[in-house]
Design a protein around this motif. Structure first.
Motif, short mmCIF file in Angstrom:
data_model
loop_
_atom_site.label_atom_id
_atom_site.label_comp_id
_atom_site.label_asym_id
_atom_site.label_seq_id
_atom_site.Cartn_x
_atom_site.Cartn_y
_atom_site.Cartn_z
N ARG A 14 0.83 -1.20 0.00
CA ARG A 14 0.00 0.00 0.00
C ARG A 14 0.87 1.26 0.00
NH1 ARG A 14 -5.41 -0.63 2.75
NH2 ARG A 14 -4.92 1.36 3.73
N ALA A 15 1.96 1.22 0.76
CA ALA A 15 2.86 2.38 0.80
C ALA A 15 3.49 2.64 -0.56
CB ALA A 15 3.95 2.16 1.85
N ALA A 16 3.86 1.57 -1.26
CA ALA A 16 4.45 1.73 -2.60
C ALA A 16 3.47 2.43 -3.54
CB ALA A 16 4.85 0.37 -3.15
N ILE A 17 2.20 2.04 -3.46
CA ILE A 17 1.18 2.66 -4.32
C ILE A 17 0.98 4.12 -3.95
CG2 ILE A 17 -1.28 2.62 -4.93
CD1 ILE A 17 -1.16 -0.46 -4.48
N LEU A 18 0.77 4.39 -2.66
CA LEU A 18 0.47 5.75 -2.23
C LEU A 18 1.65 6.70 -2.42
CD1 LEU A 18 -1.57 4.97 1.03
CD2 LEU A 18 -2.46 5.76 -1.18
N THR A 19 2.87 6.24 -2.13
CA THR A 19 4.03 7.12 -2.32
C THR A 19 4.29 7.38 -3.81
OG1 THR A 19 5.52 5.21 -2.10
CG2 THR A 19 5.18 6.58 -0.15
N HIS A 20 4.01 6.38 -4.65
CA HIS A 20 4.17 6.61 -6.09
C HIS A 20 3.16 7.65 -6.57
CE1 HIS A 20 5.24 5.77 -10.26
NE2 HIS A 20 3.94 5.80 -10.53
N LEU A 21 1.92 7.56 -6.10
CA LEU A 21 0.91 8.55 -6.49
C LEU A 21 1.26 9.92 -5.92
CD1 LEU A 21 -2.35 6.46 -5.93
CD2 LEU A 21 -1.27 7.02 -8.11
N LEU A 22 1.84 9.94 -4.72
CA LEU A 22 2.25 11.21 -4.11
C LEU A 22 3.33 11.89 -4.94
CD1 LEU A 22 1.94 13.02 -1.56
CD2 LEU A 22 3.76 11.67 -0.52
N GLN A 23 4.28 11.11 -5.45
CA GLN A 23 5.40 11.68 -6.20
C GLN A 23 5.05 11.95 -7.66
OE1 GLN A 23 8.95 9.31 -5.53
NE2 GLN A 23 8.53 9.17 -3.35
N SER A 24 4.11 11.18 -8.21
CA SER A 24 3.78 11.33 -9.63
C SER A 24 2.59 12.25 -9.87
CB SER A 24 3.49 9.96 -10.25
OG SER A 24 2.31 9.39 -9.67
N GLY A 25 1.74 12.42 -8.85
CA GLY A 25 0.54 13.23 -9.01
C GLY A 25 -0.64 12.46 -9.57
N GLY A 26 -0.42 11.23 -9.97
CA GLY A 26 -1.50 10.41 -10.53
C GLY A 26 -0.96 9.49 -11.60
N SER A 27 -1.66 8.38 -11.82
CA SER A 27 -1.16 7.40 -12.80
C SER A 27 -2.31 6.54 -13.30
CB SER A 27 -0.09 6.52 -12.15
OG SER A 27 0.35 5.52 -13.03
N PHE A 28 -2.22 6.12 -14.57
CA PHE A 28 -3.14 5.10 -15.08
C PHE A 28 -2.72 3.74 -14.52
CE2 PHE A 28 -3.46 8.44 -18.34
CZ PHE A 28 -4.85 8.60 -18.38
N ARG A 29 -3.63 2.80 -14.51
CA ARG A 29 -3.37 1.53 -13.84
C ARG A 29 -2.18 0.74 -14.40
NH1 ARG A 29 -8.45 -1.47 -11.11
NH2 ARG A 29 -9.48 0.35 -10.21
N PRO A 30 -2.04 0.58 -15.71
CA PRO A 30 -0.91 -0.24 -16.22
C PRO A 30 0.46 0.28 -15.79
CG PRO A 30 -2.57 0.01 -17.91
CD PRO A 30 -2.97 0.94 -16.82
N PRO A 31 0.76 1.59 -15.97
CA PRO A 31 2.08 2.06 -15.50
C PRO A 31 2.21 2.04 -13.98
CG PRO A 31 0.78 3.90 -16.36
CD PRO A 31 0.06 2.65 -16.72
N LEU A 32 1.09 2.21 -13.27
CA LEU A 32 1.14 2.14 -11.81
C LEU A 32 1.50 0.72 -11.36
CD1 LEU A 32 0.72 3.37 -9.01
CD2 LEU A 32 -1.74 2.94 -9.26
N ALA A 33 0.88 -0.27 -11.98
CA ALA A 33 1.18 -1.67 -11.64
C ALA A 33 2.65 -1.99 -11.88
CB ALA A 33 0.29 -2.61 -12.45
N LYS A 34 3.19 -1.48 -12.99
CA LYS A 34 4.59 -1.72 -13.32
C LYS A 34 5.51 -1.03 -12.31
CE LYS A 34 7.93 -1.28 -17.11
NZ LYS A 34 8.14 -0.78 -18.50
N ALA A 35 5.15 0.21 -11.94
CA ALA A 35 6.01 0.98 -11.03
C ALA A 35 6.08 0.36 -9.65
CB ALA A 35 5.48 2.42 -10.93
N VAL A 36 4.98 -0.23 -9.18
CA VAL A 36 4.97 -0.80 -7.83
C VAL A 36 5.14 -2.32 -7.84
CG1 VAL A 36 3.57 1.08 -6.94
CG2 VAL A 36 2.43 -0.98 -7.76
N ARG A 37 5.45 -2.90 -9.00
CA ARG A 37 5.78 -4.32 -9.14
C ARG A 37 4.63 -5.23 -8.72
NH1 ARG A 37 10.49 -5.41 -5.64
NH2 ARG A 37 9.60 -3.81 -4.31
N LEU A 38 3.45 -4.97 -9.28
CA LEU A 38 2.28 -5.79 -9.02
C LEU A 38 1.61 -6.19 -10.32
CD1 LEU A 38 0.55 -3.77 -6.13
CD2 LEU A 38 1.59 -6.03 -5.91
N SER A 39 0.93 -7.30 -10.31
CA SER A 39 0.07 -7.64 -11.45
C SER A 39 -1.13 -6.69 -11.40
CB SER A 39 -0.40 -9.09 -11.36
OG SER A 39 -1.28 -9.25 -10.25
#
Length: 392
Positions: A14-39
């Motif tokens: 959860r922290a990986a997702i929230l901190t990525h959104l905090l630093q990026s300002g927002g993301s579509f699901r496919p690049p978000l999944a790749k950035a946080v290493r999740l299917s």
């Protein structure tokens, strides 16, 4: 294709997702999944929980490419955070959102010669204003972040910059805002967090050293934001270059801070510290510098570079971000910092593969740094209640 190893715990995921959104300002699901290493399937399940808890929202946006996703995931704008930021002049208090927008701010001046008791009274006044403002609007805070200059391993013996009793302040805030997660940090950590989360095109995404040159000179190791020790302050400003140098506030002589802090800069430029602060970023154009002053300035910046190089010798990393008044200077003047790093760093930057970047000063925009720190605290514990075992 085999997915990389996933984060170790639910909190870290959860922290990986929230901190990525905090630093990026927002993301579509496919690049978000790749950035946080999740299917994408695993990501969907966690996003469902985060959305139900009011931490994120998903809005429709035009697809980035034909047939691409249209749901942009971002942090929920309704989450309220409180920020308190202590500076040499005043205490700023504010309420804002996860994305950095401020809904309320106040600045309370400090007395000219502050002591623990008077600083405590200013904090009490600020917290009373904050409590009254949130009560009138029926706002529930999700996190409080407090930034104090000089806070660190020396805090037990008294704060070295502005006198205050952090333990007593923490008790007062916890009593007035029972149940709201509260975190204190050093100013350098708050400003490092601000730049990493708010500065557009911030130069580093991985582990690096952040150096903040303001009333003090300090650094912070910036690491994986999902780790508990992701932000570690470094007292590089108190490296001593000679016992015959100017006296530093720490009691020693010849510290790099005694040469390069804002008070030292004001003395070199023959202006008052208040005048320098009032000019802000405009001082570079407004205050003339003779050849002698400019040469001395470069000698001091070279010492700053030596201190940074020494720090990198102890703990190597691939990047250094330097913020504060040196970033306002011309590239020709700033080169003295880089030369100092090269002169000290074992093998020089090319062999050590260290990138140097200057980022804009963030002093004067308080309490934005404390607000960014509060958002980081909430995101790095995965948005979980601070009292939960897993979040801790």
């Amino acid at each position: 294709m085999e997915m990389p190893e996933q984060p170790r715990s639910r909190r870290q995921t959860r922290a990986a997702i929230l901190t990525h959104l905090l630093q990026s300002g927002g993301s579509f699901r496919p690049p978000l999944a790749k950035a946080v290493r999740l299917s994408e399937a695993s990501l969907s399940r966690i996003l469902f929980d985060l959305k139900a808890e009011g931490l994120i929202e998903e809005v429709r946006r035009p697809a980035p490419y034909v047939g691409g996703p249209t749901g942009l995931v971002s942090l929920d704008g309704s989450v309220a955070l409180a920020a308190l930021e202590l500076t040499a002049q005043w205490l700023s208090v504010g309420v804002g959102g996860l994305s950095g927008e401020l809904h309320y701010t106040e600045r309370l001046p400090l007395p000219k010669a502050p002591v623990v008791e008077t600083v405590g009274r200013v904090f009490h006044e600020a917290m009373t204003l904050l409590r009254d403002w949130t009560r009138r609007r029926h706002i529930t805070l999700s996190q409080i972040g407090v930034s104090i200059p000089g806070l660190g391993r020396l805090a037990a013996a008294g704060n070295p910059i502005i006198p205050c009793d952090v333990g007593r302040l923490g008790g007062m805030i916890a009593e007035m805002f029972a149940g709201v997660p509260l975190e204190f940090t050093n100013s350098v950590v708050a400003h490092a967090t601000y730049h990493r989360c708010r500065t557009r095109n911030y130069p580093f995404s991985g582990t690096h050293l952040f150096v903040f040159v303001s009333h003090g000179v300090a650094g912070a190791w910036m690491d994986d934001p999902t780790e508990a020790d992701a932000l570690q302050p470094v007292e590089l400003g108190h490296m001593v270059f000679g016992p015959d140098g100017p006296r530093c506030r720490c009691g020693h002589h010849g510290c790099v801070e005694a040469y390069t802090s804002l008070p030292a800069l004001a003395e070199l430029l023959d202006v008052s510290e208040a005048e320098l602060l009032q000019l802000g970023s405009e001082w570079v154009q407004a205050i003339p510098r003779s050849t002698r002053v400019r040469q001395e300035l470069r000698r001091r910046l070279f010492r700053l570079g030596l201190a940074i190089g020494n720090t990198l010798n102890v703990k190597p990393c691939g990047g250094v971000a330097i913020s504060g008044w040196p970033s306002l200077l011309s590239e020709e003047d700033r080169k003295a910092v880089v030369d100092g790093i090269d002169a000290c760093l074992l093998g020089g930057r090319k062999l050590a593969q260290v990138s140097i970047a200057f980022v804009p000063p963030s002093t004067g925009n308080d309490p934005q740094a404390a607000l960014a720190f509060a958002a980081f605290c909430l995101a790095s514990r995965g948005g979980m209640p601070a009292a939960s075992t897993e979040a801790a």
